[in-house]
Motif scaffolding. Structure first.
Motif, short mmCIF file in Angstrom:
data_model
loop_
_atom_site.label_atom_id
_atom_site.label_comp_id
_atom_site.label_asym_id
_atom_site.label_seq_id
_atom_site.Cartn_x
_atom_site.Cartn_y
_atom_site.Cartn_z
N PRO A 13 -66.66 -28.39 -72.09
CA PRO A 13 -65.78 -29.00 -71.27
C PRO A 13 -64.44 -28.17 -70.89
CG PRO A 13 -67.05 -30.78 -72.33
CD PRO A 13 -67.34 -29.46 -73.24
N SER B 130 -61.70 -29.59 -72.87
CA SER B 130 -62.27 -30.08 -74.23
C SER B 130 -60.77 -29.67 -75.64
CB SER B 130 -62.95 -29.36 -74.63
OG SER B 130 -63.18 -29.12 -75.85
N GLU C 245 -72.74 -32.89 -69.27
CA GLU C 245 -71.07 -33.51 -68.02
C GLU C 245 -70.94 -34.77 -68.22
OE1 GLU C 245 -72.09 -32.79 -63.91
OE2 GLU C 245 -73.19 -31.76 -64.86
N LYS C 246 -71.77 -35.93 -69.09
CA LYS C 246 -71.15 -37.04 -69.69
C LYS C 246 -70.82 -37.02 -71.17
CE LYS C 246 -75.65 -38.83 -70.31
NZ LYS C 246 -76.35 -40.03 -69.93
N GLY C 247 -70.39 -36.27 -71.42
CA GLY C 247 -69.52 -36.05 -73.35
C GLY C 247 -70.57 -36.24 -74.20
N ASP C 248 -71.99 -36.43 -74.00
CA ASP C 248 -72.66 -36.88 -75.59
C ASP C 248 -73.00 -35.89 -75.97
OD1 ASP C 248 -73.09 -39.49 -74.05
OD2 ASP C 248 -75.16 -38.45 -72.98
N ASP D 222 -69.99 -32.36 -77.46
CA ASP D 222 -68.99 -31.14 -77.24
C ASP D 222 -69.24 -29.83 -77.12
OD1 ASP D 222 -68.03 -33.39 -78.81
OD2 ASP D 222 -69.06 -32.99 -80.56
N THR E 165 -69.38 -27.45 -63.11
CA THR E 165 -68.33 -28.19 -64.08
C THR E 165 -66.86 -27.81 -64.02
OG1 THR E 165 -69.03 -27.13 -66.46
CG2 THR E 165 -70.32 -29.14 -65.03
#
Length: 329
Positions: free
Chosen positions: A133, A136, A190-193, A195, A211
């Motif tokens: 991300p 991140s 996208e949900k951050g589930d 890394d 994104t």
């Protein structure tokens, strides 16, 4: 209106309705008969394709069916979310021919799939990457230790992850792999589930644009990332001329895309449901060129097989040479 006239009008309505239904039925039947007449007496070659690739473009152009007709074949196309799923279909006899990246044939051969390598594209290391991300805290490959990483098990990106971790000095067991197909991996990313996500084009380009994901590392200096064209050993043995036709059409398609990337992106966008900009990004960093499978490429594949066996990702030691097309003089 008395009953006499009601009955007359009702009769006319039924007659007209019956005529319309009969006409539609005849038209539909006619279409089916016309289609059947075009393929009557032809054998079917079942070809598997993925969201993007030379074979996908060939399918969309529709020229292969015309060229195979003199050889007594028509084509049935089936889309798959990734190479592992495509080769599973080939393994069980649902497909005759298809394309995948480097890693899926290794897993398939180790599982006893009756496949042969027929041809391959040139190396395309920038066509896959490990992304994180935008915000991140992960800044380098070394930061992946202990992290959750999404990827499609058995796909090309599986080997990219192996080589990237090796470069960073991180044991494979020290990351948490989350095996997901591209659509599910995108949602998890996208949900951050997870890394990080190891993914290939055009999914890579689409995620990069949508994104603003950061590229932690692409395949440069790590992997070749080739596209392979494979057939069942039975089909390859019985239909060498058909495979030759497919190869020639693939080369023509590859050359057209190389010379017309913008047109190719516009042509493909509605076919695969991705934006023109995403496909232009994909094509602009893609390499071009097709060749028949050879010993040098087989040796590169053997390195992948050896690495996977060492990590116990495949159950047995395999020899890629055993899956090369045998020719006779």
């Amino acid at each position: 209106m008395n009953n006499k006239y009601k009955n007359i009008w009702w009769g006319i309505f039924i007659l007209l309705f019956s005529f319309l239904i009969s006409g539609c039925s005849s038209s539909a039947t006619g279409d089916k008969q016309a289609k059947a007449s075009n393929t009557k007496g032809l054998k079917v070659i079942n070809i598997g394709y993925q969201k993007f690739g030379t074979l996908n473009i060939l399918k969309a152009k529709g020229s292969l069916e015309k060229d195979l007709k003199p050889f007594g074949y028509t084509v049935k196309w089936t889309e798959f979310p990734g190479g592992p799923q495509l080769l599973e279909a080939l393994n069980v006899g649902s497909l005759d021919f298809g394309h995948t990246g480097e890693a899926p044939p290794i897993f398939a051969q180790a599982a006893g799939a009756p496949l042969v390598y027929y041809a391959n594209a040139t190396a395309n290391p920038k066509g896959e990457a490990i992304i994180v991300p935008e915000n991140s805290p992960i800044k380098s490959l070394k930061d992946l230790k202990g992290k959750k990483i999404a990827l499609n098990k058995g796909s090309n990106v599986h080997f990219l992850l192996v080589k990237a971790l090796e470069k960073a000095g991180i044991p494979y067991e020290d990351v948490k792999t989350v095996f997901l197909p591209p659509a599910d991996a995108r949602a998890a990313f996208e949900k951050g589930d997870v890394d990080a996500w190891v993914i290939w084009d055009p999914f890579f380009a689409d995620a990069e644009r949508a994104t603003h994901a950061r590229i932690l590392a692409d395949g440069t200096g790590l992997v070749n990332n080739r596209e392979f064209f494979l057939a069942t050993s039975k089909f390859a043995k019985e239909n060498p001329k058909v495979l030759n036709v497919i190869f020639k059409e693939l080369k023509k398609t590859d050359e057209w895309v190389k010379g017309n990337p913008k047109d190719a992106a516009k042509f493909l966008a509605p076919q695969i449901g991705m934006s023109v900009d995403t496909l232009e990004l994909t094509l602009n960093r893609r390499t071009f060129g097709l060749e028949m499978m050879n010993d040098k490429v087989a040796k590169d594949q053997q390195q992948i097989a050896d690495a996977f066996y060492k990590l116990k990702l495949i159950p047995q030691d395999i020899q890629v040479q055993d899956a090369l097309l045998k020719t006779t003089n």
